[in-house]
Design an enzyme around this catalytic site. Structure first.
Site, PDB file in Angstrom:
ATOM      1  CG  HIS A 160      -2.037  -1.014   1.080  1.00 55.51           C
ATOM      2  ND1 HIS A 160      -3.294  -0.693   0.625  1.00 55.51           N
ATOM      3  CD2 HIS A 160      -2.056  -2.346   1.303  1.00 55.51           C
ATOM      4  CE1 HIS A 160      -4.050  -1.782   0.605  1.00 55.51           C
ATOM      5  NE2 HIS A 160      -3.310  -2.803   1.015  1.00 55.51           N
ATOM      6  CG  ASP A 364       0.234   9.420   0.439  1.00 57.31           C
ATOM      7  OD1 ASP A 364       0.176   8.245   0.827  1.00 57.31           O
ATOM      8  OD2 ASP A 364      -0.494  10.342   0.891  1.00 57.31           O
TER       9      ASP A 364
HETATM   10  C1  GDG Z   1      -1.893   4.058   3.096  1.00 58.62           C
HETATM   11  C2  GDG Z   1      -0.930   4.746   2.128  1.00 58.62           C
HETATM   12  C3  GDG Z   1      -2.667   4.584   0.347  1.00 58.62           C
HETATM   13  C4  GDG Z   1      -8.666  10.579   7.442  1.00 58.62           C
HETATM   14  N1  GDG Z   1      -9.145  11.364   8.410  1.00 58.62           N
HETATM   15  C5  GDG Z   1     -10.313  10.833   8.800  1.00 58.62           C
HETATM   16  C6  GDG Z   1     -10.551   9.703   8.045  1.00 58.62           C
HETATM   17  N2  GDG Z   1      -9.521   9.565   7.220  1.00 58.62           N
HETATM   18  C7  GDG Z   1      -9.405   8.511   6.209  1.00 58.62           C
HETATM   19  C8  GDG Z   1      -9.503   9.107   4.831  1.00 58.62           C
HETATM   20  C9  GDG Z   1      -8.829   8.061   3.978  1.00 58.62           C
HETATM   21  C10 GDG Z   1      -7.824   7.440   4.951  1.00 58.62           C
HETATM   22  O1  GDG Z   1      -8.164   7.870   6.258  1.00 58.62           O
HETATM   23  C11 GDG Z   1      -6.401   7.902   4.658  1.00 58.62           C
HETATM   24  O2  GDG Z   1      -5.946   7.245   3.534  1.00 58.62           O
HETATM   25  P1  GDG Z   1      -4.689   7.739   2.719  1.00 58.62           P
HETATM   26  O3  GDG Z   1      -4.653   6.991   1.446  1.00 58.62           O
HETATM   27  O4  GDG Z   1      -4.809   9.200   2.522  1.00 58.62           O
HETATM   28  O5  GDG Z   1      -3.407   7.479   3.632  1.00 58.62           O
HETATM   29  P2  GDG Z   1      -2.743   6.299   4.587  1.00 58.62           P
HETATM   30  O6  GDG Z   1      -3.500   6.116   5.818  1.00 58.62           O
HETATM   31  O7  GDG Z   1      -1.353   6.728   4.760  1.00 58.62           O
HETATM   32  O8  GDG Z   1      -2.824   4.944   3.730  1.00 58.62           O
HETATM   33  C12 GDG Z   1      -1.696   5.504   1.078  1.00 58.62           C
HETATM   34  C13 GDG Z   1      -3.517   3.808   1.330  1.00 58.62           C
HETATM   35  O9  GDG Z   1      -2.699   3.153   2.302  1.00 58.62           O
HETATM   36  C14 GDG Z   1      -4.362   2.757   0.624  1.00 58.62           C
HETATM   37  O10 GDG Z   1      -3.590   1.865  -0.111  1.00 58.62           O
HETATM   38  O11 GDG Z   1      -3.511   5.368  -0.455  1.00 58.62           O
HETATM   39  O12 GDG Z   1      -0.806   6.075   0.153  1.00 58.62           O
HETATM   40  O13 GDG Z   1      -0.022   5.600   2.828  1.00 58.62           O
HETATM   41  O14 GDG Z   1      -9.725   7.080   3.563  1.00 58.62           O
HETATM   42  O15 GDG Z   1     -10.845   9.301   4.529  1.00 58.62           O
HETATM   43  N3  GDG Z   1     -11.658   8.958   8.165  1.00 58.62           N
HETATM   44  C15 GDG Z   1     -12.570   9.339   9.101  1.00 58.62           C
HETATM   45  N4  GDG Z   1     -12.370  10.415   9.888  1.00 58.62           N
HETATM   46  C16 GDG Z   1     -11.299  11.203   9.767  1.00 58.62           C
HETATM   47  O16 GDG Z   1     -11.137  12.166  10.491  1.00 58.62           O
HETATM   48  N5  GDG Z   1     -13.684   8.612   9.230  1.00 58.62           N
END
Ligand code: GDG
Length: 729
Positions: A160, A364
């Site tokens: 990921h 990312d």
């Molecule tokens: C890893 C990789 C890759 C955030 N704040 C709240 C909340 N979130 C949710 C978002 C989103 C998720 O968290 C974050 O996902 P990201 O993709 O931005 O980042 P990572 O956690 O670092 O994930 C990344 C991912 O894996 C998938 O393969 O895209 O690059 O680093 O869904 O919505 N959700 C809620 N409240 C919040 O305050 N409910």
């Protein structure tokens, strides 16, 4: 399904254990796919084993088609494996934070141990009809251990986070182990083509694998492994549903203030601090925007076990305070800062309301916030500012793409977004939405599973023998020189390891092949062993070969007859030590006089007594000032001179082919033992080496691996046939 965390959190509270399902699109997509097929989810509950046995144990199933198997971890293991190797070594390195990467062999060992345990639980929970889907950077070694435990399992792996370039990965002393760990799967999935390229390059450069870039294939240990880009996505329908509710329920007054939004897990990779500086720069450069913009940053605390994250939080707090202190006026502050996790509906309402989303990670894997923001723009309005360093930038080209390190550029992109004509906003956003909707996370799951099926079938149908694969890799190297010098260890390389060394007999097939090889033009065969020279010569019994006995102290072959000149001086000490060791043989131990060394075999001594005898023997050898080495069920004393198999190999090469042998001779050493590592190291960069054996995952100086003496024999037949010479054309 195998992931670090099970799809829920177990909290121990005064009123009892509380189980909360993890929010988020990934779980929402994976769980139904698992339920549909019927399956098991293997992972850690988030609780330390000693904290609460019930909390760490197997939790109840969500549906009758899905079961959960918890992998118990102690607090110490969590500290080393999770907070340590996964989050202080792999996470920073794979995100190009080389300077922050901790190199600590204790955390590596814990990572290896815990990955092995995950593999064990996964192996027990599946059969050969099952597909095992392993997730992410915490479990890079799981496919390797699983393949060892269950060679015919279908295994898919998805990473990921980014997969870094070879020059970055090689910073890690265990970089080869990590790539080997993944390549034991049938399919390795990453988000975007450039990560897939990096996997292929690393396999080629760090492991010496044969790679087909066009087809996205790596030949690894005789199997064809597919490496593919599968960009992950979000639950589009769910985001749209929440966005619609938000639109209906919204009673926000229609203010002229432009809303800018940032949403991230608290992490130094997300560029939150740099983003704050860009907002500050915008307000400095364009004073007219004061009171007319509002930047909301949602920051979800994460990895509180890792020290750097607390430090980062303090730094961001300070910067927010400083900027707000600098620009706030009565009734207006530039930054609204929410440090908590919001319920999904509230989060999507923020997306919906934001005129501009500022998604500027320094690096990312994908970034789902960018896609969620796009999906929430039901009226095709809103501007996405997106970092070029996010995997999402590959697909979301119509966003305003920025270099997140360049504060000026980000400030200017913000300015441009705020001024952007409505037609341009709609053109960009509708193109983005179209793309995100076309690749929903459910489609991603289905496509990945189909790709896993295909890769599994191909891997099963194309299992080439490991020796075949090695031949193909060696051929171009062999073609560059006229002669091959092939060094072969005896025990464990030409013959299988047996409980009693005296029973290690060369098979008739191996003898015939060696006999043929001795007559092959341009092939110089040298047998190397820790055994006494005479013993070795008698066991192999093929004339015309060179024999290196006693770890290199004695060498005999066509045109060469060598005895290390220190031997005479140590003969008396060796004999005296042997005589003393004779007195320790009462409980079944055996003394072997090997001329240049003395071996004390304890394999047949009862367990309880062995340790004591070993200690006595060791002390006695040391008193005679001999060099002591510990083998499998054996202790050896040798003259304490710096001479080993590595020195002997170079001696043979120089003696026979001259000091400049590397320009004319391809020297290849095949061995299985710790003492062979000396030879591997001597040949590093000037020859090639192959380590034999099932423990081939461990650290080694060898360039290549073969699983067992049978595979060595296949390779040896190829050399004996002279076919290697054909590779020259
Ligand atoms: C890893 C990789 C890759 C955030 N704040 C709240 C909340 N979130 C949710 C978002 C989103 C998720 O968290 C974050 O996902 P990201 O993709 O931005 O980042 P990572 O956690 O670092 O994930 C990344 C991912 O894996 C998938 O393969 O895209 O690059 O680093 O869904 O919505 N959700 C809620 N409240 C919040 O305050 N409910």
């Amino acid at each position: 399904m195998v992931s670090n965390r099970l799809p829920f959190t177990v909290d121990r509270r005064p009123e009892g254990v509380r189980i909360r399902r993890s929010p988020g699109g990934l779980v929402a997509a994976l769980e139904p796919a698992l339920a549909q097929r019927g399956g098991v989810w293997v992972g850690w509950t988030g609780a330390a084993r000693e904290d609460d046995d019930t909390a760490a144990g197997a939790p109840p199933a969500a549906t009758e088609n899905v079961q959960y198997r918890a992998v118990p971890l102690t607090a110490h293991e969590i500290a080393l494996y999770y907070a340590g190797f996964a989050n202080r070594t792999i996470w920073p390195l794979f995100h190009y934070f080389v300077g922050q990467t901790q190199i600590d062999s204790a955390t590596w060992r814990a990572y290896e141990r815990v990955n092995e345990r995950f593999a064990q639980v996964a192996a027990d929970a599946s059969d050969d009809e099952a597909l095992v889907w392993v997730h992410d950077y915490q479990l890079l070694r799981v496919p390797h251990h699983l393949r060892r435990l269950a060679p015919r399992r279908r295994i898919a792996f998805f990473l990921h986070i980014p997969f870094p370039a070879a020059d970055v990965l090689r910073v890690l002393p265990w970089s080869r182990d990590l790539i080997q760990g993944m390549l034991a799967a049938d399919l390795v999935g990453v988000h975007i083509p450039s990560y897939a390229d990096h996997v292929l390059t690393c396999a080629e450069r760090l492991l010496g694998c044969e790679v087909d870039r066009g087809a996205g294939l790596v030949r690894f240990e005789g199997r064809e492994v597919s490496v593919e880009a599968h960009p992950i996505s979000i639950d589009v329908a769910e985001v749209e549903r929440l966005a619609e509710q938000a639109a209906r329920g919204s009673d926000a007054p229609d203010t002229p203030v432009a809303e800018i939004l940032g949403v991230d897990r608290l992490d130094y990779t997300k560029g939150i601090h740099e983003r704050m500086l860009a907002v500050e720069r915008l307000l400095e450069r364009h004073p007219g925007l004061r009171r007319r913009i509002a930047f909301t940053q949602v920051m979800v605390p994460s990895r509180e076990r890792v020290a750097e994250y607390g430090e980062l939080k303090r730094e961001i707090d300070e910067t927010v305070g400083r900027i707000n202190g600098r620009f706030s006026e009565r009734g207006w502050s530039p930054i609204r800062y929410l440090v908590r996790s919001l319920p999904p509906a509230e989060l999507v309402a923020l997306y919906r309301q934001a005129d501009v989303a500022l998604v500027t990670p320094l690096r990312d894997g994908m970034n789902l916030v960018a896609k969620e923001y796009v999906a929430a723009q039901l009226d095709d309005d809103g501007v996405l500012i997106l970092s070029e360093m996010a995997g999402a930038a590959d697909e979301l080209q119509e966003a305003l793409l920025v270099n997140p390190f360049d504060v000026d550029e980000v400030a200017e992109a913000l300015h441009r977004a705020l001024q952007m004509p409505r037609d341009e906003r709609r053109a960009r956003m509708s193109a983005l939405r179209h793309r995100v909707r076309a690749n929903d996370v459910r489609a991603w799951v289905e496509r990945f599973l189909e790709a896993s099926e295909r890769a599994g079938l191909r891997a099963r149908n194309t299992v080439a023998s490991p020796a075949d694969a090695l031949q193909r890799m060696l051929a171009p190297w062999l073609a560059r020189r006229s002669t091959v010098a092939l060094f072969l260890d005896y025990d464990g390389t030409l013959t299988p390891i047996v409980p009693r060394p005296e029973d290690a007999q060369l098979s008739e097939a191996a003898r015939q092949t060696l006999d043929q090889a001795a007559r092959t033009p341009n092939l110089d065969i040298v047998i190397v062993s820790g055994r006494a020279l005479a013993d070795l010569q008698q066991r192999v019994g093929v004339p015309g070969l060179t024999y290196v006995g006693n770890h290199g102290f004695e060498i005999e072959g066509p045109g060469i007859s060598f005895r290390h000149d220190e031997l005479e001086r140590w003969r008396a000490a060796l004999e005296a030590a042997a005589a003393e060791l004779d007195l320790l043989t009462a409980s079944g131990a055996r003394v072997e006089r090997k001329g240049a060394s003395v071996a004390f075999h304890v394999r047949t001594v009862p367990e309880g007594e062995r340790r004591r005898l070993e200690r006595q023997a060791e002390a006695l050898l040391r008193r005679r000032r001999l060099r002591v080495s510990l083998g499998k069920g054996l202790i050896e004393g040798r003259p304490p001179v710096p001479w080993d198999k590595g020195h002997a190999v170079l001696h043979v090469l120089v003696h026979r082919h001259g000091a400049d042998w590397p320009s004319r001779v391809s020297a290849l050493y095949i061995g299985d033992d710790r003492t062979d590592e000396d030879a591997f190291r001597s040949l590093e960069g000037i020859g090639r080496s192959i380590r034999v054996g099932p423990t081939a995952g461990g650290a080694s100086y060898a360039d290549y691996r073969l699983p067992d003496p049978d595979a060595v024999l296949v390779l040896l037949r190829w050399f004996a046939s002279g076919a290697f010479a054909g590779a020259k054309s």
